[in-house]
Design a protein around this motif. Structure first.
Motif, short mmCIF file in Angstrom:
data_model
loop_
_atom_site.label_atom_id
_atom_site.label_comp_id
_atom_site.label_asym_id
_atom_site.label_seq_id
_atom_site.Cartn_x
_atom_site.Cartn_y
_atom_site.Cartn_z
N CYS A 36 -12.65 6.75 -36.24
CA CYS A 36 -12.58 5.54 -35.42
C CYS A 36 -13.84 5.40 -34.57
O CYS A 36 -14.46 6.40 -34.18
N ASP A 38 -13.89 4.55 -31.64
CA ASP A 38 -13.51 4.87 -30.26
C ASP A 38 -14.49 5.88 -29.64
O ASP A 38 -14.79 6.92 -30.23
N HIS A 92 -6.65 9.00 -34.68
CA HIS A 92 -6.36 9.59 -33.37
C HIS A 92 -5.18 8.89 -32.71
O HIS A 92 -4.95 7.70 -32.91
N CYS A 95 -4.87 5.18 -30.37
CA CYS A 95 -5.88 4.30 -30.98
C CYS A 95 -5.60 2.84 -30.63
O CYS A 95 -4.54 2.30 -30.95
N GLY A 96 -6.57 2.20 -29.98
CA GLY A 96 -6.42 0.80 -29.60
C GLY A 96 -6.29 -0.12 -30.81
O GLY A 96 -5.60 -1.14 -30.76
ZN LIG Z 1 -9.15 4.26 -32.52
#
Ligand SMILES: [Zn+2]
Length: 204
Positions: A36, A38, A92, A95-96
Motif C-alpha cells: 500500500c 500508506d 495492512h 488501511c484507508g
Molecule cells: Zn493502505
C-alpha cells in the motif's frame, strides 16, 4: 531534506567507500514488494533489508490490477529481467483504501480504483456481513491480500517462470500498524502445482 540527504550520503560513504560505485553498476533485489502507498508501511524499514534489496510497487490498497500496465510491467521486469525470487503482497490493518471501499462509492478516480476491493467484498459478502465493523475492515484487508496473490499467481509471467523452473515464491502477508508486526496468512506458493493443490484448476 537536502541537508539530511547530504548527511546520509556522507555517512554511507564513510562506512563503505565502495557502496555507490557498486550500486551504480547493477541492482540485484531479492524481493518484489507489492504494498500500500500508506506512509506508515514503508518496506525497507519494516523488514530491515538494506537499500538495493527490494523492488517496490505501491499503490492505494496494495492492488495488483490485471488491467493496469504499471502493475504488469513491474511484475514482468522483476521476474524476467531481475529474476527476483520472492514476490510479496503486503496488506495492512487500518488501511484507508479498504475502509473507503467498505463505506462509500463514487466516480472519482480513487473510487474507481477501489472498485477492485468492492468486488472482493461482494464475492465474500456472506462471510463479511456476519462481522462487526472493525472485524469486517480487518478481514477485507486479508481477503484483498489473498485476491492480489491470486492475480499474481495466475499471471502469465509467473506461470511461464514456474514452467521453466525459475524460482518464484509468491507470498501474502498483512502488516499490523498497531504493533509493527507482519502476520502470515497461509498464502505461499512456489509452483503452479502448489497453487492448484490449494484452489483447483477452476480458480480464476
Ligand atoms: Zn493502505
Amino acid at each position: 531534506m537536502l541537508a539530511a540527504n547530504k548527511q546520509w550520503a556522507n555517512d554511507i560513504k564513510e562506512a563503505d567507500p565502495q557502496y555507490f560505485i557498486r550500486a551504480a553498476q547493477e541492482q540485484k533485489p531479492e524481493l518484489l514488494w507489492v504494498g500500500c502507498a500508506d506512509s506508515r508501511v514503508g518496506p525497507d524499514q519494516l523488514i530491515g533489508l538494506p537499500m538495493g534489496s527490494i523492488f517496490v510497487h505501491r499503490n492505494i490498497g496494495n492492488i495488483f490490477a490485471t488491467n493496469d500496465l504499471n502493475s504488469l510491467a513491474v511484475l514482468e521486469y522483476a521476474i524476467d529481467e531481475l529474476q527476483v525470487p520472492n514476490v510479496m503482497v503486503c496488506g495492512h490493518y487500518g488501511c484507508g483504501g479498504v475502509h473507503a471501499a467498505l463505506t462509500h462509492s463514487g466516480i472519482q478516480p480513487v473510487d474507481l480504483w477501489l472498485d477492485q476491493i468492492r468486488f472482493i467484498y461482494q464475492r465474500h459478502e456472506p462471510e463479511l456481513a456476519r462481522l462487526n465493523e472493525q472485524q469486517r475492515w480487518d478481514r477485507l484487508a486479508e481477503l484483498n491480500v489473498e485476491a492480489q496473490v491470486h492475480n499474481i499467481c495466475r499471471n502469465t509471467v509467473v506461470r511461464e517462470a514456474w514452467k521453466r523452473g525459475q524460482e518464484v515464491n509468491v507470498i501474502g502477508l498483512i502488516y499490523d500498524i498497531h504493533d509493527g508486526r507482519l502476520k502470515q496468512l497461509g498464502l505461499e506458493f512456489r509452483s503452479q502445482a502448489e497453487w492448484q493443490a490449494r484452489y483447483g484448476e477452476g480458480r480464476q
